[in-house]
Design an enzyme around this catalytic site. Structure first.
Site, PDB file in Angstrom:
ATOM      1  N   LEU A  75     -34.488 -29.541  20.657  1.00 44.56           N
ATOM      2  CA  LEU A  75     -34.831 -28.264  20.002  1.00 44.56           C
ATOM      3  C   LEU A  75     -34.668 -27.095  20.980  1.00 44.56           C
ATOM      4  CD1 LEU A  75     -38.006 -29.441  18.008  1.00 44.56           C
ATOM      5  CD2 LEU A  75     -35.651 -29.197  17.171  1.00 44.56           C
ATOM      6  N   LYS A  94     -53.868 -25.921  32.709  1.00 43.65           N
ATOM      7  CA  LYS A  94     -52.623 -26.479  33.261  1.00 43.65           C
ATOM      8  C   LYS A  94     -51.446 -26.040  32.387  1.00 43.65           C
ATOM      9  CE  LYS A  94     -51.320 -30.827  32.189  1.00 43.65           C
ATOM     10  NZ  LYS A  94     -49.956 -31.000  31.670  1.00 43.65           N
ATOM     11  N   ASN A  95     -51.606 -26.162  31.072  1.00 43.14           N
ATOM     12  CA  ASN A  95     -50.464 -25.944  30.172  1.00 43.14           C
ATOM     13  C   ASN A  95     -50.169 -24.477  29.899  1.00 43.14           C
ATOM     14  OD1 ASN A  95     -50.048 -28.628  30.167  1.00 43.14           O
ATOM     15  ND2 ASN A  95     -50.894 -29.010  28.131  1.00 43.14           N
ATOM     16  N   ARG A 135     -42.121 -33.282  33.743  1.00 46.10           N
ATOM     17  CA  ARG A 135     -41.147 -32.931  32.710  1.00 46.10           C
ATOM     18  C   ARG A 135     -41.253 -31.476  32.295  1.00 46.10           C
ATOM     19  NH1 ARG A 135     -40.109 -35.125  29.120  1.00 46.10           N
ATOM     20  NH2 ARG A 135     -40.388 -33.510  27.607  1.00 46.10           N
ATOM     21  N   ARG A 138     -39.821 -37.808  24.410  1.00 47.00           N
ATOM     22  CA  ARG A 138     -39.907 -36.395  24.794  1.00 47.00           C
ATOM     23  C   ARG A 138     -38.531 -35.716  24.871  1.00 47.00           C
ATOM     24  NH1 ARG A 138     -44.879 -35.867  27.570  1.00 47.00           N
ATOM     25  NH2 ARG A 138     -44.778 -33.642  27.098  1.00 47.00           N
ATOM     26  N   PRO A 139     -37.743 -35.773  23.811  1.00 48.82           N
ATOM     27  CA  PRO A 139     -36.425 -35.119  23.833  1.00 48.82           C
ATOM     28  C   PRO A 139     -36.563 -33.598  23.963  1.00 48.82           C
ATOM     29  CG  PRO A 139     -36.967 -35.800  21.615  1.00 48.82           C
ATOM     30  CD  PRO A 139     -38.028 -36.372  22.489  1.00 48.82           C
ATOM     31  N   ILE A 140     -35.480 -32.930  24.333  1.00 42.84           N
ATOM     32  CA  ILE A 140     -35.516 -31.446  24.396  1.00 42.84           C
ATOM     33  C   ILE A 140     -34.399 -30.850  23.539  1.00 42.84           C
ATOM     34  CG2 ILE A 140     -36.625 -31.338  26.671  1.00 42.84           C
ATOM     35  CD1 ILE A 140     -33.811 -30.751  27.849  1.00 42.84           C
ATOM     36  N   CYS A 179     -41.580 -40.313  29.079  1.00 45.38           N
ATOM     37  CA  CYS A 179     -42.819 -40.595  29.823  1.00 45.38           C
ATOM     38  C   CYS A 179     -43.585 -41.614  28.981  1.00 45.38           C
ATOM     39  CB  CYS A 179     -43.607 -39.318  30.062  1.00 45.38           C
ATOM     40  SG  CYS A 179     -44.400 -38.731  28.578  1.00 45.38           S
ATOM     41  N   VAL A 201     -48.209 -36.404  16.539  1.00 41.80           N
ATOM     42  CA  VAL A 201     -47.348 -35.577  17.406  1.00 41.80           C
ATOM     43  C   VAL A 201     -46.441 -36.415  18.278  1.00 41.80           C
ATOM     44  CG1 VAL A 201     -47.324 -33.808  19.209  1.00 41.80           C
ATOM     45  CG2 VAL A 201     -49.038 -33.694  17.365  1.00 41.80           C
ATOM     46  N   ASP A 251     -53.760 -33.724  22.661  1.00 43.12           N
ATOM     47  CA  ASP A 251     -54.230 -33.910  24.036  1.00 43.12           C
ATOM     48  C   ASP A 251     -55.709 -34.250  24.107  1.00 43.12           C
ATOM     49  OD1 ASP A 251     -52.132 -31.369  25.617  1.00 43.12           O
ATOM     50  OD2 ASP A 251     -51.723 -33.364  24.824  1.00 43.12           O
ATOM     51  N   ARG A 257     -53.084 -35.001  37.837  1.00 44.58           N
ATOM     52  CA  ARG A 257     -52.050 -34.065  37.391  1.00 44.58           C
ATOM     53  C   ARG A 257     -52.663 -32.936  36.582  1.00 44.58           C
ATOM     54  NH1 ARG A 257     -47.019 -36.377  34.515  1.00 44.58           N
ATOM     55  NH2 ARG A 257     -46.797 -34.123  34.521  1.00 44.58           N
TER      56      ARG A 257
HETATM   57  C1  EPZ Z   1     -46.719 -29.678  25.390  1.00 43.09           C
HETATM   58  O1  EPZ Z   1     -45.723 -30.663  25.594  1.00 43.09           O
HETATM   59  C2  EPZ Z   1     -47.829 -30.007  26.364  1.00 43.09           C
HETATM   60  N1  EPZ Z   1     -47.331 -29.889  27.729  1.00 43.09           N
HETATM   61  C3  EPZ Z   1     -48.354 -31.419  26.105  1.00 43.09           C
HETATM   62  O2  EPZ Z   1     -49.437 -31.650  26.987  1.00 43.09           O
HETATM   63  C4  EPZ Z   1     -48.870 -31.477  24.669  1.00 43.09           C
HETATM   64  O3  EPZ Z   1     -49.288 -32.790  24.386  1.00 43.09           O
HETATM   65  C5  EPZ Z   1     -47.754 -31.070  23.697  1.00 43.09           C
HETATM   66  O4  EPZ Z   1     -47.243 -29.762  24.049  1.00 43.09           O
HETATM   67  C6  EPZ Z   1     -48.237 -31.011  22.256  1.00 43.09           C
HETATM   68  O5  EPZ Z   1     -49.299 -30.114  22.156  1.00 43.09           O
HETATM   69  C7  EPZ Z   1     -47.200 -28.648  28.277  1.00 43.09           C
HETATM   70  O6  EPZ Z   1     -47.485 -27.640  27.646  1.00 43.09           O
HETATM   71  C8  EPZ Z   1     -46.695 -28.587  29.673  1.00 43.09           C
HETATM   72  P1  EPZ Z   1     -43.787 -30.570  22.141  1.00 43.09           P
HETATM   73  P2  EPZ Z   1     -44.270 -30.478  24.901  1.00 43.09           P
HETATM   74  O7  EPZ Z   1     -42.443 -30.080  22.503  1.00 43.09           O
HETATM   75  O8  EPZ Z   1     -43.950 -29.045  24.765  1.00 43.09           O
HETATM   76  C9  EPZ Z   1     -40.957 -33.536  19.789  1.00 43.09           C
HETATM   77  C10 EPZ Z   1     -50.726 -32.878  28.487  1.00 43.09           C
HETATM   78  O9  EPZ Z   1     -51.350 -33.928  28.365  1.00 43.09           O
HETATM   79  N2  EPZ Z   1     -39.853 -32.735  20.324  1.00 43.09           N
HETATM   80  O10 EPZ Z   1     -44.725 -29.647  21.414  1.00 43.09           O
HETATM   81  O11 EPZ Z   1     -43.344 -31.357  25.638  1.00 43.09           O
HETATM   82  C11 EPZ Z   1     -41.709 -34.285  20.880  1.00 43.09           C
HETATM   83  O12 EPZ Z   1     -41.069 -35.513  21.190  1.00 43.09           O
HETATM   84  C12 EPZ Z   1     -49.335 -32.738  27.919  1.00 43.09           C
HETATM   85  O13 EPZ Z   1     -51.166 -31.833  29.053  1.00 43.09           O
HETATM   86  C13 EPZ Z   1     -38.549 -33.012  19.933  1.00 43.09           C
HETATM   87  O14 EPZ Z   1     -38.308 -33.929  19.160  1.00 43.09           O
HETATM   88  O15 EPZ Z   1     -44.534 -31.070  23.453  1.00 43.09           O
HETATM   89  C14 EPZ Z   1     -43.065 -34.492  20.259  1.00 43.09           C
HETATM   90  O16 EPZ Z   1     -43.025 -35.613  19.403  1.00 43.09           O
HETATM   91  C15 EPZ Z   1     -48.864 -34.039  27.308  1.00 43.09           C
HETATM   92  N3  EPZ Z   1     -37.542 -32.250  20.430  1.00 43.09           N
HETATM   93  C16 EPZ Z   1     -43.263 -33.236  19.413  1.00 43.09           C
HETATM   94  O17 EPZ Z   1     -41.946 -32.685  19.219  1.00 43.09           O
HETATM   95  C17 EPZ Z   1     -37.771 -31.204  21.298  1.00 43.09           C
HETATM   96  O18 EPZ Z   1     -36.800 -30.528  21.705  1.00 43.09           O
HETATM   97  C18 EPZ Z   1     -44.130 -32.167  20.068  1.00 43.09           C
HETATM   98  O19 EPZ Z   1     -43.618 -31.960  21.365  1.00 43.09           O
HETATM   99  C19 EPZ Z   1     -39.091 -30.943  21.686  1.00 43.09           C
HETATM  100  C20 EPZ Z   1     -40.121 -31.701  21.182  1.00 43.09           C
END
Ligand code: EPZ
Length: 417
Positions: free
Chosen positions: A125, A22-23, A92, A121-123, A116, A326, A304, A397
């Protein structure tokens, strides 16, 4: 709303093939926005998140067809490069449309995804990186409005490891002017799978899969074809399904190294594995002990798989401490596991699990997020009597035909609505 009912008892045995990831599918599908024409993918799982992605791509004037696990995306020019809230709030990962749209059209309007169950889940970065590349970013009415006549390559050092942040910025950089260097990039295998497809489209990328990724911008990309990599999280979930019931299950179509952190941890608990080039077999074990785990970015223990591993620990001999580093709220499965009789003490970043071998008793429980729902299904396999997991739209999902796969291994599991 569908539920899944599991009767405990059977030991799971046999072989099961993993679906596509999926990812990896999600960023791959969004990357098609970078190049007009027909993109062809195989091994794409049939999941709700893929359907959501299809809706969003169609809203951007793309054609989308999925027959089984084959997908074709026909990309035309988008009249209006916008990802609407109604679509983004359902998934998202739609934020992955931002990089490609900005790179291709110089403008993008993408709804903020919102949080969620597992965290805010901020963006930030993602957005800070694109600003460094010359984009002007405004937040207007809950939407990110990004503008850039031409993104410019630069050095971007991520403050934190972000998987979709790395993917989004890599997709923005492939059409930028000059060289972009991503430091502290995510090393997840799905990032490498995406980079491999971008390279097939004509992108110049080095170092994907490591923490330093170098991208040299090109003028245009062309559509290509790609087979989606195997889903390592599904593979780990299926291995734990075999292990928790004391069975012998071989998961086929997965490179063992992709879940080495999990199999290493399960070995500490006493489990034995047979490893082939593209399969892993867990051997039957009736008694295993607890082992502490801390989640962290790849190649460490995947967040995950934390909920699924916790299910295994609830019936281990001894105590295990599970640290989630995480996400800030990824213990939603704890209270539901406790309804099944699990002895867990959740604190802010850790949960102490006191194993109770044979101690789980079936009950109605509620799924809260994708991996929590998998954890409840796994616990249901060994909770005495019947367990009913409701709200399994969460499960749909991210897991393709999970109950069919578990039934093929001998589980007594059925879907009811
Ligand atoms: C990806 O989410 C995966 N989703 C998630 O899988 C997975 O849990 C996660 O990576 C960690 O491995 C997809 O690939 C579609 P991150 P992502 O940005 O990219 C913080 C599942 O169950 N952060 O690596 O959204 C964030 O809040 C899903 O399949 C910021 O602060 O995760 C988190 O604490 C759930 N600012 C940490 O970083 C940002 O701009 C890691 O998040 C981005 C992230």
């Amino acid at each position: 709303m569908d539920s899944i009912i599991i009767q405990s008892g059977p030991t799971l045995n046999g072989k099961v093939r993993v679906s596509g990831a999926k990812n990896s599918s999600l960023p791959l599908l969004f990357s098609t926005l970078l190049a007009p024409g027909a993109h062809k993918f195989s091994n794409v799982p049939e999941l709700k998140d893929i359907t959501s992605t299809a809706e969003l791509l169609k809203s951007l004037n793309c054609g989308f067809s999925q027959k089984g696990n084959d997908v074709e995306v026909l990309v035309e020019d988008a009249k209006n490069p916008e990802a609407h809230y109604d679509l983004v709030r359902k998934m998202r990962a739609s934020v992955l449309s931002l990089g490609p749209l900005l790179a291709r059209y110089g403008f993008a309007r993408v709804s903020l995804p919102g949080g969620c169950a597992i965290g805010a889940r901020p963006i930030n970065l993602h957005l800070e990186a694109m600003e460094k590349m010359g984009a002007t970013i405004k937040i207007v009415d809950g939407y990110v409005e990004a503008k850039a006549d031409k993104l410019k390559g630069t050095v971007i050092s991520f403050d934190g490891v972000t998987v979709t942040g790395t993917e989004n910025v890599m997709m923005a950089a492939v059409l930028a002017e000059g060289e972009t260097v991503l430091e502290n990039a995510a090393k997840e295998p799905e990032v490498l799978d995406l980079a491999n497809y971008l390279i097939k489209m004509g992108a110049k990328i080095q170092g994907a899969g490591s923490s330093i990724i170098k991208i040299t911008g090109v003028n245009a990309l062309k559509p290509s074809t790609h087979k989606v990599m195997a889903d390592r999280i599904e593979a780990g979930t299926l291995l734990i399904a075999g292990a928790i019931t004391g069975g012998e299950v071989e998961v086929v179509g997965i490179e063992p190294v992709l879940i080495a952190a999990l199999t290493q941890k399960m070995s500490e608990c006493g489990f034995k594995f047979s490893i082939q080039k593209d399969s892993i077999k867990v051997h039957a074990l009736s008694k295993w002990h607890g082992a502490d785990v801390t989640t962290a970015p790849y190649p460490d223990f995947a967040t995950d798989l934390q909920a699924q591993y916790m299910a295994l620990m609830t019936v281990a001999h001894g105590t295990s401490i599970i640290s989630e580093t995480v996400f800030e709220n990824r213990f939603m499965h704890v209270t539901e596991l406790m309804r099944l009789g699990a002895d867990i003490t959740p604190k802010t970043k850790i949960a102490v699990v006191r194993g109770r071998p044979g101690g789980l008793v079936g009950a109605p429980v509620m799924a809260t997020d994708l991996r929590a729902s998998a954890s409840l299904v796994l616990a249901g396999l060994v909770a005495k009597g019947e367990t009913k997991v409701s709200r399994i739209y969460h499960l749909d999902r991210g897991y393709e035909k999970l109950e069919e796969k578990l039934s093929s291994l001998g589980a007594k599991i059925r879907r009811v609505n």
